[in-house]
Design a protein around this motif. Structure first.
Motif, PDB file in Angstrom:
ATOM      1  N   LEU C  75       0.825  -1.211   0.000  1.00 27.17           N
ATOM      2  CA  LEU C  75       0.000   0.000   0.000  1.00 27.17           C
ATOM      3  C   LEU C  75       0.853   1.251   0.000  1.00 27.17           C
ATOM      4  O   LEU C  75       0.583   2.205  -0.729  1.00 27.17           O
ATOM      5  CB  LEU C  75      -0.909   0.006   1.230  1.00 27.17           C
ATOM      6  CG  LEU C  75      -2.204  -0.777   1.124  1.00 27.17           C
ATOM      7  CD1 LEU C  75      -2.919  -0.737   2.454  1.00 27.17           C
ATOM      8  CD2 LEU C  75      -3.092  -0.165   0.062  1.00 27.17           C
ATOM      9  N   THR C  76       1.902   1.274   0.851  1.00 27.97           N
ATOM     10  CA  THR C  76       2.625   2.532   1.052  1.00 27.97           C
ATOM     11  C   THR C  76       3.644   2.801  -0.050  1.00 27.97           C
ATOM     12  O   THR C  76       3.825   3.959  -0.433  1.00 27.97           O
ATOM     13  CB  THR C  76       3.357   2.526   2.404  1.00 27.97           C
ATOM     14  OG1 THR C  76       4.102   1.310   2.496  1.00 27.97           O
ATOM     15  CG2 THR C  76       2.395   2.621   3.538  1.00 27.97           C
ATOM     16  N   THR C  79       2.182   4.469  -3.123  1.00 34.50           N
ATOM     17  CA  THR C  79       1.653   5.775  -2.728  1.00 34.50           C
ATOM     18  C   THR C  79       2.785   6.783  -2.553  1.00 34.50           C
ATOM     19  O   THR C  79       2.673   7.936  -2.988  1.00 34.50           O
ATOM     20  CB  THR C  79       0.870   5.645  -1.416  1.00 34.50           C
ATOM     21  OG1 THR C  79       0.022   4.528  -1.518  1.00 34.50           O
ATOM     22  CG2 THR C  79       0.062   6.882  -1.156  1.00 34.50           C
ATOM     23  N   TYR C  82       3.961   7.838  -5.906  1.00 35.46           N
ATOM     24  CA  TYR C  82       3.017   8.788  -6.500  1.00 35.46           C
ATOM     25  C   TYR C  82       3.203  10.168  -5.895  1.00 35.46           C
ATOM     26  O   TYR C  82       3.276  11.171  -6.615  1.00 35.46           O
ATOM     27  CB  TYR C  82       1.585   8.300  -6.273  1.00 35.46           C
ATOM     28  CG  TYR C  82       0.553   9.350  -6.544  1.00 35.46           C
ATOM     29  CD1 TYR C  82       0.145   9.621  -7.851  1.00 35.46           C
ATOM     30  CD2 TYR C  82       0.014  10.105  -5.506  1.00 35.46           C
ATOM     31  CE1 TYR C  82      -0.768  10.601  -8.101  1.00 35.46           C
ATOM     32  CE2 TYR C  82      -0.906  11.089  -5.747  1.00 35.46           C
ATOM     33  CZ  TYR C  82      -1.301  11.336  -7.050  1.00 35.46           C
ATOM     34  OH  TYR C  82      -2.202  12.323  -7.298  1.00 35.46           O
ATOM     35  N   ASN C  86       4.301  13.456  -7.898  1.00 35.18           N
ATOM     36  CA  ASN C  86       3.378  14.578  -7.915  1.00 35.18           C
ATOM     37  C   ASN C  86       4.057  15.846  -7.414  1.00 35.18           C
ATOM     38  O   ASN C  86       3.915  16.930  -7.996  1.00 35.18           O
ATOM     39  CB  ASN C  86       2.180  14.210  -7.032  1.00 35.18           C
ATOM     40  CG  ASN C  86       0.971  15.030  -7.374  1.00 35.18           C
ATOM     41  OD1 ASN C  86       1.004  15.799  -8.327  1.00 35.18           O
ATOM     42  ND2 ASN C  86      -0.076  14.871  -6.605  1.00 35.18           N
ATOM     43  N   LEU C  90       4.630  19.257  -9.495  1.00 35.27           N
ATOM     44  CA  LEU C  90       4.096  20.536  -9.020  1.00 35.27           C
ATOM     45  C   LEU C  90       5.207  21.562  -8.868  1.00 35.27           C
ATOM     46  O   LEU C  90       4.983  22.759  -9.032  1.00 35.27           O
ATOM     47  CB  LEU C  90       3.377  20.345  -7.686  1.00 35.27           C
ATOM     48  CG  LEU C  90       1.999  19.699  -7.769  1.00 35.27           C
ATOM     49  CD1 LEU C  90       1.396  19.602  -6.390  1.00 35.27           C
ATOM     50  CD2 LEU C  90       1.086  20.485  -8.688  1.00 35.27           C
TER      51      LEU C  90
END
Lengths: 324, 119, 106
Positions: C75-76, C79, C82, C86, C90
């Protein structure tokens, strides 16, 4: 075989330490420091200190990094290059390293069973814990019962440091800083994936924290680790949902009550022992059976430690995060 | 060979301790000084945990039904366990002071603060 | 016995994947390709290693704990990748398919 792995990890530790000092970007230095802590935790685990490794991983790599990043956001991210005067410190440091290495040959070799450290009270602890307290984890027994005064002192140091941070940072800044609150407080709200995964993980982090808290008598764990893990969970929530949402869930008054209440609970257990006719922090008198009394005392004071550590770390985090 | 490796932990302790000390005395940036200080602290933790290790032993958690199991020394582990949490609280206190210095002087570099505070 | 051999094969494969990922993170030309190399091999490597350790542990409480760790890592890890990508996007780092920098260093 394991010693080769240990030597590899220790060498990495030294290299990371050099990298932390050499880099001029403080953000990079803080991230390298988290790696340093994680390597240190692995080394502790190899050296049979499971409780210490858990604490270092939760506190050193988790909470310390967050607090350093909070301070970096308020100060500067880039360090000025040093201009002069680095040769004298370098010479002093090198000479001291050589002296310590020379002196290390008088130390007992790693793992020597005849070392003086293993001759004094440690065999007594290992032998008598099963009889007096009857819990498997001797580290918890020594921490909470045999050296209860020491731990009480440490809890009050955490308490005092938290009060100090709040004193220093709750004064409003002299110059009004440029307002960027609307951008800052939203957290990662517009990033869907971290938010969904984070929401999924936060309850399980709490659950793990509670497991570490209440399983501390039987396996690695206890109040210090559990407090840090639960604080990490709430900090994760604050990063995902924004500062305001976390403060809404656990207001500052509750945090202060946790910091004071945990330390009070610890002290009160000691006073209860005195009222019941024993010494301060003597848990044997809490129950008609001294062994059960000891276990009750340990569970109570571990709860006090966990509450204080969790409250103090969260108060410190909020004090840094609210500043800008 | 393995005899010499028995002292390796002490050498790493010496190196990390002095690398941290170098950051404290030679670097002008206050946050870098605090990073060095917590590194110095970690080196002392490593020293204590090294002292607690016993050859062929396991972590000091009693195992039922296992005879003749030797355990590592729990006492240094307890001291360091509490010291780690105290360490992060005191580091946070230091960082709070650095934040206030930044607000008062506008810089966290030692020379600039000395210049700004005047003779 | 068979389980032992299987677990060693899994552990070695997992270690190999992580090693390849590490080399990729050092040698790839720009940020996004480095992250790509590190993240994919990390997930595969952790699956292989944890399953290998599970084979060693046999059917016990440790297996369930390892399974929990595996789910947590699965799961981690992605993430975190990502969130990293991201944040890079940005802060104005544009992914480029074919850069001069990439050509010159390869």
């Amino acid at each position: 075989m394991i010693i080769v792995f240990a030597v590899f990890l220790l060498t990495l530790l030294v290299l990371t330490a050099v990298a932390v000092v050499r880099t001029e970007n403080l953000f990079v230095a803080v991230m390298l420091m988290a790696i340093f802590s994680l390597l240190m935790a692995t080394n502790f685990f190899i050296l049979d200190a499971a409780d210490v490794a858990l604490t270092e991983a939760a506190v050193g790599a988790g909470v310390t990094t967050v607090i350093f990043l909070g301070a970096l956001a308020l100060t500067a991210e880039q360090e000025k290059p040093i201009v002069s005067g680095r040769w004298l410190p370098l010479a002093v440091v090198s000479v001291t390293v050589l002296v310590i290495i020379y002196a290390s040959f008088d130390q007992p070799r790693l793992g020597d069973p005849g070392a003086p450290a293993h001759q004094h009270v440690a065999p007594w602890y290992l032998e008598k814990t099963a009889e007096f307290i009857d819990i498997p984890n001797i580290v918890t027994a020594v921490l909470a019962s045999y050296r209860g005064y020491d731990t009480l002192g440490e809890v009050f140091v955490v308490f005092a440091a938290c009060i100090g941070v709040l004193f220093l940072l709750s004064v409003p800044p002299v110059k009004p800083q440029k307002s960027k609150s609307s951008d800052n407080s939203s957290g990662l709200r517009h990033h869907l994936i971290p938010q969904v995964v984070g929401r999924l993980l936060v309850p399980f982090i709490f659950l793990f924290g509670l497991y570490v808290q209440f399983h501390g008598e039987y396996g690695p764990g206890g109040g210090f680790q559990a407090g840090a893990i639960i604080a990490t969970g709430i900090i994760l929530y604050a990063l995902l949902e924004g500062e305001a949402a976390a403060l809404n869930a656990i207001p500052k008054s509750v945090l202060m009550a946790m910091v004071c209440g945990g330390a009070m609970l610890y002290g009160m257990v000691g006073v209860a022992g005195m009222i019941l006719g024993g010494n301060f922090l003597d848990y044997s008198v809490l129950h008609s059976d001294p062994v059960i009394g000891q276990q009750m005392g340990i569970i109570l004071i571990e709860a006090g430690v966990g509450i204080t550590v969790c409250g103090a770390l969260l108060s410190i985090f909020h004090a840094f995060a609210e500043r800008d | 060979m393995l005899e010499i490796l028995g002292y390796y932990n002490y050498w790493v302790f010496a190196l990390v301790l002095m690398i941290g000390f170098y950051a404290v005395v030679a670097r002008g940036n206050l946050i870098k000084k605090l990073l060095g200080l917590s590194m110095l602290q970690s080196a002392v933790f490593l020293m204590y945990i090294t002292l607690s290790k016993v050859e062929g032993a396991t972590a000091p958690i009693l195992q039922k039904g296992v005879e003749d199991q030797i355990y590592s020394n729990p006492l240094p582990q307890v001291l360091i366990l509490t010291a780690i949490v105290v360490g992060v609280s005191t580091t946070a206190l230091g960082l709070a002071i650095v934040v206030r210095i930044k607000e008062a002087y506008g810089t966290i570099e030692e020379q600039d603060i000395l210049k700004a505070s005047g003779p | 016995m068979l389980l032992d051999i299987l677990s060693w094969i899994l552990l070695c494969l997992g270690g190999g994947f992580v090693l390849v990922g590490g080399i990729g993170a050092l040698r790839m030309p720009n940020f996004y390709t480095r992250m790509h190399a590190a993240s994919l091999t990390d997930s595969t490597g952790s699956i292989l290693i944890v399953v290998g350790v599970m084979c060693q542990a046999g059917l016990s409480l440790a297996t369930i704990k390892l399974l929990t760790i595996l789910i947590f890592l699965l799961l981690t890890g992605p993430t975190a990748t990502y969130a990293l990508a991201n944040a890079a996007l940005l802060s104005g780092m544009k992914p480029q398919a074919d850069t001069d920098e990439g050509r010159s260093s390869s």
